[in-house]
Design a protein around this motif. Structure first.
Motif, PDB file in Angstrom:
ATOM      1  N   ILE A  48       0.826  -1.198   0.000  1.00 34.64           N
ATOM      2  CA  ILE A  48       0.000   0.000   0.000  1.00 34.64           C
ATOM      3  C   ILE A  48       0.864   1.254   0.000  1.00 34.64           C
ATOM      4  N   GLU A  49       1.929   1.264   0.778  1.00 31.18           N
ATOM      5  CA  GLU A  49       2.803   2.432   0.830  1.00 31.18           C
ATOM      6  C   GLU A  49       3.387   2.748  -0.542  1.00 31.18           C
ATOM      7  N   MET A  50       3.848   1.732  -1.236  1.00 34.01           N
ATOM      8  CA  MET A  50       4.490   1.959  -2.523  1.00 34.01           C
ATOM      9  C   MET A  50       3.480   2.284  -3.616  1.00 34.01           C
ATOM     10  N   LEU A  51       2.289   1.709  -3.522  1.00 33.67           N
ATOM     11  CA  LEU A  51       1.265   1.997  -4.524  1.00 33.67           C
ATOM     12  C   LEU A  51       0.740   3.418  -4.418  1.00 33.67           C
ATOM     13  N   THR A  52       0.858   4.033  -3.247  1.00 36.59           N
ATOM     14  CA  THR A  52       0.332   5.388  -3.052  1.00 36.59           C
ATOM     15  C   THR A  52       1.435   6.427  -2.892  1.00 36.59           C
ATOM     16  N   ALA A  53       2.676   6.061  -3.218  1.00 31.60           N
ATOM     17  CA  ALA A  53       3.801   6.992  -3.059  1.00 31.60           C
ATOM     18  C   ALA A  53       3.676   8.160  -4.033  1.00 31.60           C
ATOM     19  N   LEU A  54       3.742   9.381  -3.507  1.00 35.02           N
ATOM     20  CA  LEU A  54       3.673  10.583  -4.340  1.00 35.02           C
ATOM     21  C   LEU A  54       4.984  11.364  -4.359  1.00 35.02           C
ATOM     22  N   GLY A  55       5.980  10.910  -3.626  1.00 33.22           N
ATOM     23  CA  GLY A  55       7.287  11.550  -3.668  1.00 33.22           C
ATOM     24  C   GLY A  55       7.288  12.967  -3.120  1.00 33.22           C
ATOM     25  N   PHE A  56       6.818  13.135  -1.882  1.00 34.84           N
ATOM     26  CA  PHE A  56       6.767  14.484  -1.309  1.00 34.84           C
ATOM     27  C   PHE A  56       8.169  15.084  -1.152  1.00 34.84           C
ATOM     28  N   GLN A  57       9.153  14.257  -0.849  1.00 33.69           N
ATOM     29  CA  GLN A  57      10.518  14.772  -0.740  1.00 33.69           C
ATOM     30  C   GLN A  57      10.976  15.352  -2.076  1.00 33.69           C
ATOM     31  N   GLN A  58      10.764  14.597  -3.158  1.00 31.30           N
ATOM     32  CA  GLN A  58      11.177  15.088  -4.479  1.00 31.30           C
ATOM     33  C   GLN A  58      10.388  16.325  -4.877  1.00 31.30           C
ATOM     34  N   GLN A  59       9.098  16.358  -4.526  1.00 29.47           N
ATOM     35  CA  GLN A  59       8.290  17.522  -4.887  1.00 29.47           C
ATOM     36  C   GLN A  59       8.813  18.785  -4.211  1.00 29.47           C
ATOM     37  N   ILE A  60       9.169  18.686  -2.950  1.00 26.72           N
ATOM     38  CA  ILE A  60       9.643  19.869  -2.220  1.00 26.72           C
ATOM     39  C   ILE A  60      11.057  20.240  -2.643  1.00 26.72           C
ATOM     40  N   VAL A  61      11.921  19.242  -2.853  1.00 30.44           N
ATOM     41  CA  VAL A  61      13.301  19.523  -3.233  1.00 30.44           C
ATOM     42  C   VAL A  61      13.376  20.090  -4.643  1.00 30.44           C
ATOM     43  N   ASN A  62      12.578  19.564  -5.563  1.00 25.49           N
ATOM     44  CA  ASN A  62      12.669  19.962  -6.969  1.00 25.49           C
ATOM     45  C   ASN A  62      11.869  21.220  -7.292  1.00 25.49           C
ATOM     46  N   ALA A  63      10.832  21.507  -6.525  1.00 25.85           N
ATOM     47  CA  ALA A  63       9.928  22.605  -6.877  1.00 25.85           C
ATOM     48  C   ALA A  63      10.626  23.954  -6.718  1.00 25.85           C
ATOM     49  N   PRO A  64      10.457  24.872  -7.681  1.00 27.58           N
ATOM     50  CA  PRO A  64      11.022  26.227  -7.523  1.00 27.58           C
ATOM     51  C   PRO A  64      10.508  26.919  -6.270  1.00 27.58           C
ATOM     52  N   LYS A  65       9.263  26.628  -5.878  1.00 25.81           N
ATOM     53  CA  LYS A  65       8.669  27.218  -4.680  1.00 25.81           C
ATOM     54  C   LYS A  65       8.676  26.229  -3.517  1.00 25.81           C
ATOM     55  N   GLY A  66       9.732  25.427  -3.447  1.00 23.52           N
ATOM     56  CA  GLY A  66       9.803  24.398  -2.414  1.00 23.52           C
ATOM     57  C   GLY A  66       9.845  24.921  -1.000  1.00 23.52           C
ATOM     58  N   ASP A  67      10.148  26.212  -0.818  1.00 24.59           N
ATOM     59  CA  ASP A  67      10.169  26.816   0.522  1.00 24.59           C
ATOM     60  C   ASP A  67       8.846  27.464   0.895  1.00 24.59           C
ATOM     61  N   ASP A  68       7.910  27.495  -0.030  1.00 30.01           N
ATOM     62  CA  ASP A  68       6.667  28.232   0.182  1.00 30.01           C
ATOM     63  C   ASP A  68       5.796  27.542   1.233  1.00 30.01           C
ATOM     64  N   ALA A  69       5.391  28.282   2.254  1.00 25.18           N
ATOM     65  CA  ALA A  69       4.594  27.718   3.345  1.00 25.18           C
ATOM     66  C   ALA A  69       3.212  27.283   2.872  1.00 25.18           C
ATOM     67  N   ASP A  70       2.639  28.034   1.922  1.00 22.94           N
ATOM     68  CA  ASP A  70       1.327  27.647   1.404  1.00 22.94           C
ATOM     69  C   ASP A  70       1.387  26.321   0.656  1.00 22.94           C
ATOM     70  N   LEU A  71       2.467  26.128  -0.097  1.00 21.54           N
ATOM     71  CA  LEU A  71       2.635  24.852  -0.790  1.00 21.54           C
ATOM     72  C   LEU A  71       2.722  23.712   0.209  1.00 21.54           C
ATOM     73  N   HIS A  72       3.459  23.914   1.294  1.00 14.62           N
ATOM     74  CA  HIS A  72       3.606  22.864   2.293  1.00 14.62           C
ATOM     75  C   HIS A  72       2.268  22.518   2.938  1.00 14.62           C
ATOM     76  N   SER A  73       1.472  23.529   3.264  1.00 14.41           N
ATOM     77  CA  SER A  73       0.178  23.250   3.897  1.00 14.41           C
ATOM     78  C   SER A  73      -0.737  22.503   2.942  1.00 14.41           C
ATOM     79  N   ALA A  74      -0.679  22.849   1.657  1.00 10.35           N
ATOM     80  CA  ALA A  74      -1.493  22.135   0.671  1.00 10.35           C
ATOM     81  C   ALA A  74      -1.009  20.696   0.498  1.00 10.35           C
ATOM     82  N   LEU A  75       0.312  20.485   0.531  1.00  4.83           N
ATOM     83  CA  LEU A  75       0.834  19.125   0.435  1.00  4.83           C
ATOM     84  C   LEU A  75       0.475  18.305   1.668  1.00  4.83           C
ATOM     85  N   HIS A  76       0.330  18.963   2.828  1.00  5.85           N
ATOM     86  CA  HIS A  76      -0.163  18.252   4.003  1.00  5.85           C
ATOM     87  C   HIS A  76      -1.572  17.714   3.744  1.00  5.85           C
ATOM     88  N   GLY A  77      -2.384  18.501   3.055  1.00  5.58           N
ATOM     89  CA  GLY A  77      -3.717  18.027   2.698  1.00  5.58           C
ATOM     90  C   GLY A  77      -3.663  16.838   1.766  1.00  5.58           C
TER      91      GLY A  77
END
Length: 469
Positions: A48-77
């Motif tokens: 189940i863990e691997m089937l639902t993996a979305l790569g949050f680490q890669q999303q935050i590290v790679n995203a130009p706005k990876g430091d944005d607090a609003d992005l983080h709160s939305a990713l928490h959702g």
């Protein structure tokens, strides 16, 4: 760079050692069949863990706005929704999974472990923002304290139970502590919001990783599932122990190198220095894979006999073979990190698809009476084929030259051959051969030697690698 990697590697190695110690203690507390039941529960959770993996680490590290607090709160959702879906799926699949492993009476245990995805859905993602800035202390705390807490929980659990439930509740304690620690080490407050735009973006980024997760489950656990389904729980316990002893060091290396090299590769993407950084990344993975093979080959047998006991003696013929398979995967993981550095998220999926294409052959072999070493041989062929494709992709698509990689790759193959064909020889003889092979490997890796000797040598390494093109 070396100091950062040493910190990461030592932290992840300590965490892995704690997990391995937990596995050893559990294996001494319960019988082979109960250990096999516990392994089947862990396999269900991993699926189940691997089937639902979305790569949050890669999303935050790679995203130009990876430091944005609003992005983080939305990713928490997004993470919370992902956890709810995973928990529901595992709960509903519990009867089918219990039947597949021949333990229908334990359906409740598969349902209980569905709590884990829900716990993970509440994780604080600020640790990945800190990793983005090469601050790894929070990640190390999360890696260390939860397994330590679950290890400590074995004492009271062993007084309450004497079967697979020790393993089941130890996993639950581990996952709950992991979520709590992610909040404890966060530098920002936890905020939760549901943003449809971010959800869609996250799914677009993550769907290749989800597909890769399905494939990864088969890569890491396909042979275990085949053994458990066709050969029974005791065979699953033996094979799973061998896999754990060899997979643990490889995961330590790959987790550490991902945190170290991915931010640097992402920062140099689309620049001339990217190719130099890519070469260093692959060469470093080759050296680490070679060291892992030597360590397991020389120490693994004694560990099994003196720590696990005679009931796990059947694990011995599998150790070196499985370590060779994992070494190929470590180098292939370096290629995957290079691809992610330029935003290519599907390359690992393609190479792993080739790897799992060998699983039907393994299943057919088991049904025809093949032994467990033959299953590992087939897995090795799959990993070797995947590594070749990964290298060709990196060369043709990302324009990374292969000439600097040819000598160390040849050296690694020679070391793997020495490990496999001399595993029955005296330890001193094997150690001497490993020493000579590692010395030869060091001679063909001047960039890595310079990196280890001279902290500020990155410029020299880049110019050296550029000359190879």
């Amino acid at each position: 760079m070396i100091r950062s990697f040493g910190f990461l590697l030592s932290g992840n190695a300590c965490a892995a050692a704690i997990l391995l110690l937990r596995t050893v203690v559990v294996s001494r507390l319960i019988g082979l069949e109960d250990f096999g039941i516990g392994t089947s529960l862990v396999l269900a959770l991993a699926m189940i863990e691997m089937l639902t993996a979305l790569g949050f680490q890669q999303q935050i590290v790679n995203a130009p706005k990876g430091d944005d607090a609003d992005l983080h709160s939305a990713l928490h959702g997004v993470a919370l929704i992902r956890g709810m879906i995973g928990a529901a799926a595992l709960f509903l699949l519990a009867p089918l999974l219990a039947r597949a492993f021949g333990v229908v009476q334990l359906t409740w245990a598969f349902q209980l472990i569905s709590v884990v995805p829900l716990l993970q859905g509440g994780m604080h993602l600020d640790v990945y923002r800190q990793t983005r800035h090469h601050k790894h202390r929070a990640a190390i705390w999360i890696a260390l304290l939860p397994p330590l807490g679950s290890l400590a929980a074995l004492l009271p659990l062993s007084r309450m139970f004497d079967d697979f439930r020790i393993m089941l509740f130890a996993v639950l304690v581990h996952m709950a502590l992991g979520t709590l620690m992610s909040h404890a080490v966060a530098k920002r407050p936890y905020r939760l919001r549901f943003d449809r735009t971010v959800m869609v973006q996250s799914m677009r980024f993550g769907w290749p990783l989800m597909a890769s997760g399905a494939v990864m489950f088969l890569v890491f656990n396909g042979e275990r599932a085949i053994v458990g389904r066709l050969l029974g729980l005791e065979a699953l316990a033996l094979f799973s122990m061998a896999v754990s002893l060899t997979l643990t060091p490889s995961l330590v290396l790959m987790r550490s190198t991902m945190s170290l090299f991915l931010p640097r590769l992402s920062a140099s993407a689309a620049r001339p220095e990217f190719r130099a950084q890519a070469i260093i990344t692959i060469q470093s993975h080759i050296v680490l894979a070679a060291g892992m093979v030597m360590a397991v080959n020389l120490l693994g047998g004694s560990f099994v006999l003196h720590v696990l006991g005679d009931k796990y003696r059947a694990v011995l013929p599998l150790l070196t073979l499985l370590t060779a398979v994992q070494a190929l995967r470590v180098v292939k993981g370096g290629c995957a990190i290079v691809a992610l550095g330029e935003g290519y998220r599907k390359t690992e999926l393609l190479t792993d698809l080739l790897r799992i294409a060998f699983l039907p052959l393994a299943a057919w072999g088991v049904m025809q009476g093949a032994s467990l070493p033959h299953v590992v041989h087939i897995a090795g062929l799959g990993e070797a084929a995947g590594l070749m494709i990964a290298l060709l992709w990196m060369h043709r698509v990302q324009r990374v030259p292969l000439r600097p990689l040819a000598p160390p790759l040849i050296g690694m193959v020679a070391l793997l051959a020495w490990a496999v064909f001399t595993q029955d020889q005296p330890t001193g003889f094997r150690a001497a051969g490993f020493g000579l092979l590692l010395a030869g490997l060091a001679m063909v890796l001047p960039d890595v030697r310079r990196l280890m000797i001279k902290k500020g040598a990155s410029d020299g390494m880049e110019s050296k690698a550029i000359q190879h093109r």
